[in-house]
Structure formats: structure tokens, C-alpha cells
Design a protein around this motif. Structure first.
Motif, PDB file in Angstrom:
ATOM      1  N   LEU A   1      37.367  44.205  44.857  1.00 43.56           N
ATOM      2  CA  LEU A   1      38.212  45.051  45.543  1.00 43.56           C
ATOM      3  C   LEU A   1      37.622  46.370  46.178  1.00 43.56           C
ATOM      4  CD1 LEU A   1      41.390  44.926  43.407  1.00 43.56           C
ATOM      5  CD2 LEU A   1      41.074  43.625  45.590  1.00 43.56           C
ATOM      6  N   TYR A   2      36.407  46.676  45.591  1.00 37.85           N
ATOM      7  CA  TYR A   2      35.758  47.899  46.131  1.00 37.85           C
ATOM      8  C   TYR A   2      34.523  47.568  46.561  1.00 37.85           C
ATOM      9  CZ  TYR A   2      33.602  52.476  46.214  1.00 37.85           C
ATOM     10  OH  TYR A   2      32.898  53.578  46.440  1.00 37.85           O
ATOM     11  N   GLU A   3      33.585  47.181  45.538  1.00 44.09           N
ATOM     12  CA  GLU A   3      32.001  47.119  46.130  1.00 44.09           C
ATOM     13  C   GLU A   3      31.869  45.922  47.164  1.00 44.09           C
ATOM     14  OE1 GLU A   3      30.128  46.526  42.335  1.00 44.09           O
ATOM     15  OE2 GLU A   3      30.641  48.257  41.447  1.00 44.09           O
TER      16      GLU A   3
ATOM     17  N   LEU B   1      43.123  50.093  40.817  1.00 44.40           N
ATOM     18  CA  LEU B   1      42.785  48.611  41.436  1.00 44.40           C
ATOM     19  C   LEU B   1      43.980  47.604  40.828  1.00 44.40           C
ATOM     20  CD1 LEU B   1      38.921  48.069  40.940  1.00 44.40           C
ATOM     21  CD2 LEU B   1      40.230  48.797  42.733  1.00 44.40           C
ATOM     22  N   THR B   2      44.661  47.138  41.551  1.00 42.07           N
ATOM     23  CA  THR B   2      45.797  46.307  40.912  1.00 42.07           C
ATOM     24  C   THR B   2      45.597  44.920  41.304  1.00 42.07           C
ATOM     25  OG1 THR B   2      47.138  46.532  42.670  1.00 42.07           O
ATOM     26  CG2 THR B   2      47.376  48.088  41.116  1.00 42.07           C
ATOM     27  N   SER B   3      46.324  43.911  40.666  1.00 41.91           N
ATOM     28  CA  SER B   3      46.235  42.600  41.000  1.00 41.91           C
ATOM     29  C   SER B   3      46.901  42.138  42.110  1.00 41.91           C
ATOM     30  CB  SER B   3      47.051  41.693  39.620  1.00 41.91           C
ATOM     31  OG  SER B   3      46.424  41.743  38.637  1.00 41.91           O
ATOM     32  N   SER B   4      47.721  43.039  42.659  1.00 41.10           N
ATOM     33  CA  SER B   4      48.305  42.669  43.997  1.00 41.10           C
ATOM     34  C   SER B   4      47.321  42.771  45.068  1.00 41.10           C
ATOM     35  CB  SER B   4      49.567  43.845  44.305  1.00 41.10           C
ATOM     36  OG  SER B   4      49.045  44.935  44.397  1.00 41.10           O
TER      37      SER B   4
ATOM     38  N   ARG C   1      39.017  40.641  29.349  1.00 41.88           N
ATOM     39  CA  ARG C   1      39.446  41.832  29.956  1.00 41.88           C
ATOM     40  C   ARG C   1      38.433  42.783  30.647  1.00 41.88           C
ATOM     41  NH1 ARG C   1      44.260  43.037  25.320  1.00 41.88           N
ATOM     42  NH2 ARG C   1      42.881  42.025  23.895  1.00 41.88           N
ATOM     43  N   GLU C   2      37.270  42.939  30.084  1.00 46.43           N
ATOM     44  CA  GLU C   2      36.286  43.670  30.298  1.00 46.43           C
ATOM     45  C   GLU C   2      35.814  42.979  31.714  1.00 46.43           C
ATOM     46  OE1 GLU C   2      31.401  44.623  29.524  1.00 46.43           O
ATOM     47  OE2 GLU C   2      32.443  43.424  28.194  1.00 46.43           O
ATOM     48  N   TRP C   3      35.661  41.340  31.681  1.00 45.64           N
ATOM     49  CA  TRP C   3      35.251  40.732  33.068  1.00 45.64           C
ATOM     50  C   TRP C   3      36.125  40.969  34.176  1.00 45.64           C
ATOM     51  CZ3 TRP C   3      37.669  36.514  35.860  1.00 45.64           C
ATOM     52  CH2 TRP C   3      36.964  36.069  36.564  1.00 45.64           C
ATOM     53  N   VAL C   4      37.497  40.881  33.835  1.00 49.30           N
ATOM     54  CA  VAL C   4      38.291  41.222  34.807  1.00 49.30           C
ATOM     55  C   VAL C   4      38.230  42.456  35.297  1.00 49.30           C
ATOM     56  CG1 VAL C   4      41.077  41.544  35.040  1.00 49.30           C
ATOM     57  CG2 VAL C   4      40.265  39.458  33.919  1.00 49.30           C
ATOM     58  N   ASP C   5      38.092  43.521  34.736  1.00 54.39           N
ATOM     59  CA  ASP C   5      38.058  44.941  35.187  1.00 54.39           C
ATOM     60  C   ASP C   5      36.813  45.055  35.937  1.00 54.39           C
ATOM     61  OD1 ASP C   5      40.283  45.816  33.738  1.00 54.39           O
ATOM     62  OD2 ASP C   5      39.310  46.742  32.306  1.00 54.39           O
ATOM     63  N   LEU C   6      35.697  44.696  35.625  1.00 56.68           N
ATOM     64  CA  LEU C   6      34.341  44.610  36.260  1.00 56.68           C
ATOM     65  C   LEU C   6      34.771  43.619  37.629  1.00 56.68           C
ATOM     66  CD1 LEU C   6      31.693  44.342  33.542  1.00 56.68           C
ATOM     67  CD2 LEU C   6      32.325  46.205  35.012  1.00 56.68           C
ATOM     68  N   ALA C   7      35.109  42.380  37.751  1.00 62.52           N
ATOM     69  CA  ALA C   7      35.482  41.579  38.796  1.00 62.52           C
ATOM     70  C   ALA C   7      36.215  42.320  39.704  1.00 62.52           C
ATOM     71  CB  ALA C   7      35.794  40.375  38.348  1.00 62.52           C
TER      72      ALA C   7
ATOM     73  N   ARG D   1      31.358  30.604  33.363  1.00 56.31           N
ATOM     74  CA  ARG D   1      31.797  31.574  34.104  1.00 56.31           C
ATOM     75  C   ARG D   1      30.875  32.781  33.350  1.00 56.31           C
ATOM     76  NH1 ARG D   1      33.918  32.742  38.951  1.00 56.31           N
ATOM     77  NH2 ARG D   1      35.214  30.809  38.344  1.00 56.31           N
ATOM     78  N   THR D   2      30.242  33.618  33.944  1.00 55.21           N
ATOM     79  CA  THR D   2      29.388  34.753  33.499  1.00 55.21           C
ATOM     80  C   THR D   2      29.885  36.212  34.261  1.00 55.21           C
ATOM     81  OG1 THR D   2      27.436  34.310  35.068  1.00 55.21           O
ATOM     82  CG2 THR D   2      27.343  33.230  32.974  1.00 55.21           C
ATOM     83  N   PHE D   3      29.170  37.224  33.777  1.00 54.08           N
ATOM     84  CA  PHE D   3      29.690  38.608  34.208  1.00 54.08           C
ATOM     85  C   PHE D   3      28.814  38.631  35.580  1.00 54.08           C
ATOM     86  CE2 PHE D   3      31.842  38.891  30.394  1.00 54.08           C
ATOM     87  CZ  PHE D   3      32.420  40.006  30.322  1.00 54.08           C
ATOM     88  N   VAL D   4      28.849  37.935  36.635  1.00 54.18           N
ATOM     89  CA  VAL D   4      28.400  38.086  37.928  1.00 54.18           C
ATOM     90  C   VAL D   4      29.376  37.697  39.183  1.00 54.18           C
ATOM     91  CG1 VAL D   4      26.138  37.012  37.007  1.00 54.18           C
ATOM     92  CG2 VAL D   4      27.975  35.785  38.065  1.00 54.18           C
ATOM     93  N   ASP D   5      29.030  38.196  39.982  1.00 53.71           N
ATOM     94  CA  ASP D   5      29.910  38.044  41.206  1.00 53.71           C
ATOM     95  C   ASP D   5      30.959  36.936  40.941  1.00 53.71           C
ATOM     96  OD1 ASP D   5      31.163  37.408  43.563  1.00 53.71           O
ATOM     97  OD2 ASP D   5      29.451  37.686  44.893  1.00 53.71           O
ATOM     98  N   PRO D   6      32.072  37.065  40.994  1.00 52.40           N
ATOM     99  CA  PRO D   6      33.066  36.044  40.482  1.00 52.40           C
ATOM    100  C   PRO D   6      33.248  34.773  41.818  1.00 52.40           C
ATOM    101  CG  PRO D   6      34.389  38.041  41.087  1.00 52.40           C
ATOM    102  CD  PRO D   6      32.956  38.284  40.948  1.00 52.40           C
TER     103      PRO D   6
END
Length: 144
Positions: A118-120, A1-4, A107-113, A75-80
Motif C-alpha cells: 500500500l505504500y512502498e 493502512l487498512t485491509s479495505s 501478523r508481523e508479515w501482514v503488517d510489513l506486506a 511464503r517468506t518475508f519478501v514482496d508478497p
């Protein structure tokens, strides 16, 4: 998964791209400094990045000053993409609505978001589209 593949600032979900491209990148540079910073100096640099009032202008293209800490304060660790950021939002991790995004866990939030956006999120949309098509057409006739 990339930022692009992520939405850009100004579009729904653009904060994920902005956080990765501007905050995570700066944190990575601090982490890679040679010689390495002491733990105390590292913490000071992180705090400086989090409080930098140029975040909104530089990362999000806003016309006003606002730091990462201020912009992400709710902001929390939920659907951005969920504006409520509350308990009813889809969590990115267990108890995501109870976990605030900070300069130390961004960084953890970015990876999960990214995984969510992009996937889920895409998979759920594709399944809903397929179900909608199946409501009108027999799936057996659509197979190649």
C-alpha cells in the motif's frame, strides 16, 4: 493502512487480505479470550488455526481444502507479489527471504506486506510514472 485498500483473494496479492481477515482475526479472538488461555492452550489453538483445512475455501474462495500452513509453506518475508519468494525478491525485513511465514509470525508479515503493497510499492509506481511523463514533457510546464 487498512485491509479495505488491499487486493481481494483471487487477485494478485489477495493473500495478504485473506491472512489478515481470516487468520489474524481468529488469532486475535484467541488472544482476547476471557479468562485468558494458558500458554499451552494458546499454542494449541494457534496450531489448530494454522492446520484448519478450510482456510483456502473460506479465506481465498478456493474450491479445495488447504490449511494456512500448507498454503503458506513456501511464503517468506519478501514482496508478497513476487512468485519466487527467494533471495532476489525485495525483502520486507532484514534477511526476509530466510524468514518463513508461520502462524506465530503472520501478523508481523501482514503488517510489513501491507506497508509494502500500500505504500512502498505505490510510491515506486508513482515515481516511475512521473519519470515517464517527464521523458515527454518538461516538468516546468506541468507545474501549477
Amino acid at each position: 493502512l487498512t485491509s479495505s485498500e488491499l487486493p481481494r483473494p483471487g487477485f494478485l496479492g489477495g493473500e495478504v487480505y485473506a491472512a489478515e481477515a481470516h487468520i489474524c482475526e481468529r488469532l486475535d479472538r484467541v488472544d482476547r479470550m476471557d479468562p485468558p488461555l494458558s500458554r499451552l492452550d494458546l499454542e494449541k489453538q494457534y496450531d489448530e488455526i494454522g492446520r484448519d483445512p478450510n482456510f483456502a475455501r473460506e479465506a481465498l474462495g478456493k474450491s479445495y481444502e488447504c490449511s494456512f500452513e500448507d498454503y503458506f509453506q513456501d511464503r517468506t518475508f519478501v514482496d508478497p507479489l513476487d512468485p519466487t519468494q527467494g533471495e532476489d525478491a525485495v525483502p520486507l525485513c532484514p534477511n526476509g527471504s530466510q524468514k518463513s511465514v508461520t502462524i506465530r509470525n503472520v501478523r508481523e508479515w501482514v503488517d510489513l506486506a501491507k506497508m509494502f503493497v500500500l505504500y512502498e510499492g505505490v510510491i515506486a509506481q508513482a515515481m516511475a510514472f512521473r519519470d515517464g511523463v517527464n521523458d515527454f514533457f518538461n516538468p516546468d510546464y506541468l507545474r501549477v
